[in-house]
Design a protein around this motif. Structure first.
Motif, PDB file in Angstrom:
ATOM      1  N   GLY A 178       0.775  -1.231   0.000  1.00  0.00           N
ATOM      2  CA  GLY A 178       0.000   0.000   0.000  1.00  0.00           C
ATOM      3  C   GLY A 178       0.804   1.278   0.000  1.00  0.00           C
ATOM      4  O   GLY A 178       0.294   2.325  -0.433  1.00  0.00           O
ATOM      5  N   VAL A 179       2.055   1.233   0.468  1.00  0.00           N
ATOM      6  CA  VAL A 179       2.882   2.451   0.481  1.00  0.00           C
ATOM      7  C   VAL A 179       2.988   3.049  -0.919  1.00  0.00           C
ATOM      8  O   VAL A 179       3.102   4.266  -1.077  1.00  0.00           O
ATOM      9  N   LEU A 180       2.935   2.208  -1.932  1.00  0.00           N
ATOM     10  CA  LEU A 180       3.004   2.690  -3.315  1.00  0.00           C
ATOM     11  C   LEU A 180       1.953   3.744  -3.600  1.00  0.00           C
ATOM     12  O   LEU A 180       2.172   4.655  -4.405  1.00  0.00           O
ATOM     13  N   THR A 181       0.808   3.648  -2.938  1.00  0.00           N
ATOM     14  CA  THR A 181      -0.321   4.538  -3.228  1.00  0.00           C
ATOM     15  C   THR A 181      -0.313   5.807  -2.379  1.00  0.00           C
ATOM     16  O   THR A 181      -1.148   6.685  -2.601  1.00  0.00           O
ATOM     17  N   PHE A 182       0.605   5.894  -1.427  1.00  0.00           N
ATOM     18  CA  PHE A 182       0.608   7.045  -0.519  1.00  0.00           C
ATOM     19  C   PHE A 182       1.073   8.303  -1.249  1.00  0.00           C
ATOM     20  O   PHE A 182       1.944   8.244  -2.130  1.00  0.00           O
ATOM     21  N   LYS A 183       0.541   9.435  -0.840  1.00  0.00           N
ATOM     22  CA  LYS A 183       0.804  10.700  -1.527  1.00  0.00           C
ATOM     23  C   LYS A 183       2.287  11.052  -1.569  1.00  0.00           C
ATOM     24  O   LYS A 183       2.797  11.528  -2.588  1.00  0.00           O
ATOM     25  N   LYS A 184       3.015  10.815  -0.482  1.00  0.00           N
ATOM     26  CA  LYS A 184       4.421  11.205  -0.393  1.00  0.00           C
ATOM     27  C   LYS A 184       5.375  10.085  -0.804  1.00  0.00           C
ATOM     28  O   LYS A 184       6.594  10.236  -0.699  1.00  0.00           O
ATOM     29  N   SER A 185       4.847   8.980  -1.271  1.00  0.00           N
ATOM     30  CA  SER A 185       5.697   7.855  -1.657  1.00  0.00           C
ATOM     31  C   SER A 185       6.492   8.174  -2.925  1.00  0.00           C
ATOM     32  O   SER A 185       5.972   8.758  -3.875  1.00  0.00           O
ATOM     33  N   HIS A 186       7.763   7.764  -2.930  1.00  0.00           N
ATOM     34  CA  HIS A 186       8.575   7.917  -4.136  1.00  0.00           C
ATOM     35  C   HIS A 186       8.621   6.631  -4.947  1.00  0.00           C
ATOM     36  O   HIS A 186       9.291   6.562  -5.966  1.00  0.00           O
ATOM     37  N   LEU A 187       7.884   5.601  -4.494  1.00  0.00           N
ATOM     38  CA  LEU A 187       7.888   4.323  -5.214  1.00  0.00           C
ATOM     39  C   LEU A 187       7.395   4.436  -6.659  1.00  0.00           C
ATOM     40  O   LEU A 187       7.897   3.710  -7.531  1.00  0.00           O
ATOM     41  N   PRO A 188       6.431   5.310  -6.965  1.00  0.00           N
ATOM     42  CA  PRO A 188       6.023   5.420  -8.369  1.00  0.00           C
ATOM     43  C   PRO A 188       7.168   5.812  -9.299  1.00  0.00           C
ATOM     44  O   PRO A 188       7.156   5.454 -10.481  1.00  0.00           O
ATOM     45  N   GLU A 189       8.168   6.531  -8.781  1.00  0.00           N
ATOM     46  CA  GLU A 189       9.328   6.890  -9.598  1.00  0.00           C
ATOM     47  C   GLU A 189      10.367   5.773  -9.616  1.00  0.00           C
ATOM     48  O   GLU A 189      11.136   5.635 -10.570  1.00  0.00           O
ATOM     49  N   VAL A 190      10.385   4.956  -8.573  1.00  0.00           N
ATOM     50  CA  VAL A 190      11.375   3.879  -8.469  1.00  0.00           C
ATOM     51  C   VAL A 190      10.968   2.656  -9.295  1.00  0.00           C
ATOM     52  O   VAL A 190      11.800   2.043  -9.980  1.00  0.00           O
TER      53      VAL A 190
END
Length: 262
Positions: A178-190
């Motif tokens: 779920g961290v992927l969906t968090f507003k401040k997560s940088h996972l979408p770029e990783v």
């Protein structure tokens, strides 16, 4: 479209009042299997019981979570090793966690190493928890790298450099939740820098519910939101993500393997 929640604490007391309904909602959402890690002896027993209650749908793991490692860890591990059976699909949830305290740092390292040896011995993959201890974890795993069957770095939330370091372990993949969906997560770029074949889906429920369910008790049916966000990150269809992650689950967990020696 079917997919797997590779990490749900379905045995937790948070699900005692509606566990059957949680499983039903997961099935209706497309979750084809639920993998339940242990954190201590009681949860290992509960995970095993759930695998019998939901036969062919819930699969248990066995391991001592680093936050549960205390001065008596050796006797706990001895008792845990004695209850191994072919029903367990992985050694987990194990690892290192120095986020809150380093009081049992040496004990955590020793417990983790012993359970890494279980993986080597039984050929069961590892489900690894690591928080504020990646350097120590990587150093330990490198000593066994050639002999390890593989596993999952659970709840990956790191940067591109940290992902690359973990993916050097060829038989391991990253657990994305779920961290992927968090507003401040940088996972979408990783994520676009991570091969799709090197990730699996997870919830870590009842914790870390994804957007738009954040703030609620997490459950396996919510893993669909993670899948859909992954599809956006890679610019592909949800079906493609489901197919790719299912192939990876089969590769890592070898659910149809018959050569496990316990």
């Amino acid at each position: 479209m079917l997919f797997t929640d590779t990490h749900t604490h379905l045995d937790g007391v948070e699900f005692d009042d509606d566990r059957d309904e949680v499983v039903q909602r997961a099935q209706e959402a497309g979750v084809g299997r639920m993998f339940v890690p242990a954190i201590d002896m009681l949860s290992a027993e509960r995970a095993l019981a759930l695998s019998e209650r939901y036969l062919g749908y819930v699969y248990p793991m066995i391991g001592l979570h680093p936050e549960e490692v205390k001065a008596d860890y050796e006797s706990v591990l001895k008792a845990m090793r004695a209850m191994f059976s072919t029903r367990f699909i992985a050694v987990g949830e194990v690892g290192l966690d120095y986020y809150w305290s380093r009081e049992y740092e040496k004990e955590q390292l020793a417990a983790f190493e012993e359970q890494v040896c279980w993986s080597v011995e039984t050929r069961l993959p590892l489900m690894i928890h690591c928080r504020k201890a990646q350097n120590e974890m990587v150093a330990l795993l490198r000593r066994y790298e050639k002999d390890l069957p593989g596993g999952v770095f659970h709840c990956f939330t790191g940067n591109e450099h940290e992902a690359a370091e973990l993916l050097r372990f060829d038989r391991f993949v990253l657990g994305i939740g779920g961290v992927l969906t968090f507003k401040k997560s940088h996972l979408p770029e990783v994520l676009p820098h991570v091969p799709l074949s090197r990730i699996v889906l997870e919830t870590d429920s009842p914790y870390m519910a994804p957007v738009p369910m954040r703030g609620q008790r997490n459950e396996s049916s919510f893993v669909r939101y993670v899948l859909e966000r992954i599809a956006i990150c890679y610019g592909i269809t949800p079906e493609a993500v489901a197919n790719a992650t299912e192939a990876t689950v089969e590769r890592i967990f070898r659910l149809h393997a018959t050569d496990v020696v316990l």
